[in-house]
Design a protein around this motif. Sequence first.
Motif, PDB file in Angstrom:
ATOM      1  N   GLU A   1       0.945  -1.252   0.022  1.00  0.00           N
ATOM      2  CA  GLU A   1       0.041  -0.102   0.104  1.00  0.00           C
ATOM      3  C   GLU A   1       0.787   1.284   0.097  1.00  0.00           C
ATOM      4  O   GLU A   1       0.462   2.133  -0.724  1.00  0.00           O
ATOM      5  N   ALA A   2       1.837   1.198   0.620  1.00  0.00           N
ATOM      6  CA  ALA A   2       2.836   2.690   0.792  1.00  0.00           C
ATOM      7  C   ALA A   2       3.530   2.721  -0.461  1.00  0.00           C
ATOM      8  O   ALA A   2       3.780   3.875  -0.687  1.00  0.00           O
ATOM      9  N   ALA A   3       3.628   1.665  -1.330  1.00  0.00           N
ATOM     10  CA  ALA A   3       4.382   1.923  -2.466  1.00  0.00           C
ATOM     11  C   ALA A   3       3.592   2.978  -3.437  1.00  0.00           C
ATOM     12  O   ALA A   3       4.134   3.687  -4.263  1.00  0.00           O
TER      13      ALA A   3
ATOM     14  N   ARG B   1      -2.927   7.594   1.769  1.00  0.00           N
ATOM     15  CA  ARG B   1      -2.633   7.651   3.309  1.00  0.00           C
ATOM     16  C   ARG B   1      -3.389   6.836   4.138  1.00  0.00           C
ATOM     17  O   ARG B   1      -3.202   6.041   4.969  1.00  0.00           O
ATOM     18  N   ARG B   2      -4.882   6.932   3.513  1.00  0.00           N
ATOM     19  CA  ARG B   2      -5.784   6.248   4.520  1.00  0.00           C
ATOM     20  C   ARG B   2      -5.691   4.691   4.489  1.00  0.00           C
ATOM     21  O   ARG B   2      -5.823   3.919   5.199  1.00  0.00           O
ATOM     22  N   ALA B   3      -5.373   4.203   3.115  1.00  0.00           N
ATOM     23  CA  ALA B   3      -5.379   2.785   2.804  1.00  0.00           C
ATOM     24  C   ALA B   3      -4.142   2.200   3.591  1.00  0.00           C
ATOM     25  O   ALA B   3      -4.004   1.101   4.001  1.00  0.00           O
ATOM     26  N   VAL B   4      -2.863   3.126   3.517  1.00  0.00           N
ATOM     27  CA  VAL B   4      -1.834   2.759   4.280  1.00  0.00           C
ATOM     28  C   VAL B   4      -2.185   2.514   5.747  1.00  0.00           C
ATOM     29  O   VAL B   4      -1.824   1.508   6.708  1.00  0.00           O
TER      30      VAL B   4
ATOM     31  N   VAL C   1       5.415  -2.812  11.580  1.00  0.00           N
ATOM     32  CA  VAL C   1       4.654  -3.534  10.398  1.00  0.00           C
ATOM     33  C   VAL C   1       4.828  -2.806   9.086  1.00  0.00           C
ATOM     34  O   VAL C   1       4.325  -3.172   8.014  1.00  0.00           O
ATOM     35  N   SER C   2       6.115  -2.206   8.996  1.00  0.00           N
ATOM     36  CA  SER C   2       6.255  -1.580   7.276  1.00  0.00           C
ATOM     37  C   SER C   2       6.785  -2.405   6.507  1.00  0.00           C
ATOM     38  O   SER C   2       6.949  -2.319   5.453  1.00  0.00           O
ATOM     39  N   ASP C   3       7.456  -3.641   7.303  1.00  0.00           N
ATOM     40  CA  ASP C   3       8.040  -4.556   6.319  1.00  0.00           C
ATOM     41  C   ASP C   3       8.329  -5.797   6.995  1.00  0.00           C
ATOM     42  O   ASP C   3       7.993  -5.990   8.173  1.00  0.00           O
ATOM     43  N   VAL C   4       8.281  -7.086   6.166  1.00  0.00           N
ATOM     44  CA  VAL C   4       8.560  -8.392   6.821  1.00  0.00           C
ATOM     45  C   VAL C   4       9.571  -8.486   7.861  1.00  0.00           C
ATOM     46  O   VAL C   4       9.370  -8.931   8.762  1.00  0.00           O
ATOM     47  N   PRO C   5      10.781  -7.927   7.403  1.00  0.00           N
ATOM     48  CA  PRO C   5      12.005  -8.117   8.357  1.00  0.00           C
ATOM     49  C   PRO C   5      11.761  -7.554   9.611  1.00  0.00           C
ATOM     50  O   PRO C   5      11.904  -7.947  10.836  1.00  0.00           O
TER      51      PRO C   5
END
Length: 537
Positions: free
Chosen positions: A98-100, A181-184, A508-512
């Motif tokens: 979503e952030a992309a 931004r709401r979706a993110v 929660v921004s990325d898997v790592p």
Amino acid sequence: MKSFSRLLLVSTAASLLSGCEVGPDYVAPPPAPVPSHYKDLGNWKPAHPQDTVVRGRWWEVYHDRQLNALEEKVNINNQNVLEAEANFREAAAAVKVEAASLFPTVTTDPAVTYSQTQPLFHSNTSTGGGGTGVATGTGGAGGTAVVGGGSGGGGRSISPTGVYNAPLQVTYLVDVWGQVRRAVENSAANAQALFAALENARLSYQGTLAQDYFTLRGLDSEAKLLNETVVSYQKFLVLTQNRYNSGVASRGDVAAAQTQLDQTRAQLIDLGVTRAQYSDAIATLIGVPASSFSLNDAPLDAEPPRIPAGVPSTLLERRPDIAEAERNMAAANAEIGVQVAGYYPQLTLSGSAGLDEIALGQVFSGPNFLWSAGPAVAQTIFDAGRTHGLVQEATETFNSTVAAYRQTVLTAFQQIEDALAGLRLLETEGAVQESAVTGAQRSLNVTANLYQQGVDDYLQVITAQAILLNDQVTAVNIRTRRMTTSVMLVEALGGGWSTSQLASRADVSDVPDAQSAIDRDKQPPPAMLQPAAQLRH
């Protein structure tokens, strides 16, 4: 250049506008009324202040090494916990997706095309010094087909031509109304909710394991009691047979003694069936095949620890299921903004540049670079109320999550009150039952003596024996229930978890980062039942 300047102006204006976000900003609604104290706590309070230092590995308060080892395996091998971890990592990846959309999309499709032009038919003569030599062959109906040619001295040669195409396209959906931004925000809150669901699942399976473990140990205590009873009944059977051989007792007394012994043996065998089922359940909880797992016999002789309940107002920060419900509200609130943005036009900036269809030899010469750019605005004029319906749907979904949140809080208070009441009353019942066991044992001793003296018949002995065994089994069951109820209280209080451990937006921004949050939360927090300051949004 004028077009480029216009595009720059539009981009600047769009950037300024992108600061707004339509839809309601999230404010957590108040939960159901929170009581000032637990009514069933009464005078049942921790006797020692150091009880409050119970740590994140809450099962360690029972001081049972085998239980500790089993609980550690839940984090590693329980497949339901591992599934919940994967669901959380998947949600973290969705946040990145979503952030992309906040950034431009750049694509290219380079290509090189080779072509060669050669006449199919030529004259069958060849010229001198500067002529063109051709090789001829037999053609169709009266003609001559040219199958090849060679140049004479100074003749013309034919070579392939290469054409190079290198386009570059850029597309950017300007988030003027905050839809992206709401979706993110929605995706991040969903990921946080799944993290809380993971912790709730972990706590649930840990609690189930502890309850099954203490129930199994209670069965071991009951089995020990029945084995001792079988030995006692065997002695009474021998005594009765001797009295029968001496002509003092009747054949009916012997039959009654034998029947009572066999019934107790059957009860002991049936107890083994139940124990095997609990053992298999524990094997599944720790993620190993039931056929390869077993637990040694160990009667339950522990007393439940004193668990500090704290005050009700801190409960909202202790339980992962409440945190999950709260994050679901945040996600639903953000979804309203996503749908409200459908009322407004969408601004898309697009452009292209590159080298377009030029010969390879001319790539770095001449005016070969081409570009174009411009904005596009799309606005839905008529959709038969679809956007309005989506907004209403999102709004009611939010209202539903609010009700679910409040119900979760109410259920949490109920579970704590039930556990507190259970511990308080079972402690009193256990003391009374132990007194009953003592009285039953005394009654059996008197009755047995009177039987041996020939004053009472054997029916009185059997009755006293049955009463004693029943009271002893009840006492064992009460002890088991006290232990399992204490586990229920720990679980109802959140098991040492707090909202300070909730995965943050960065987690929660990325898997790592999500995996790091999982690993970090497996470590014990500073203190078990201490409230956190606030949710890590």
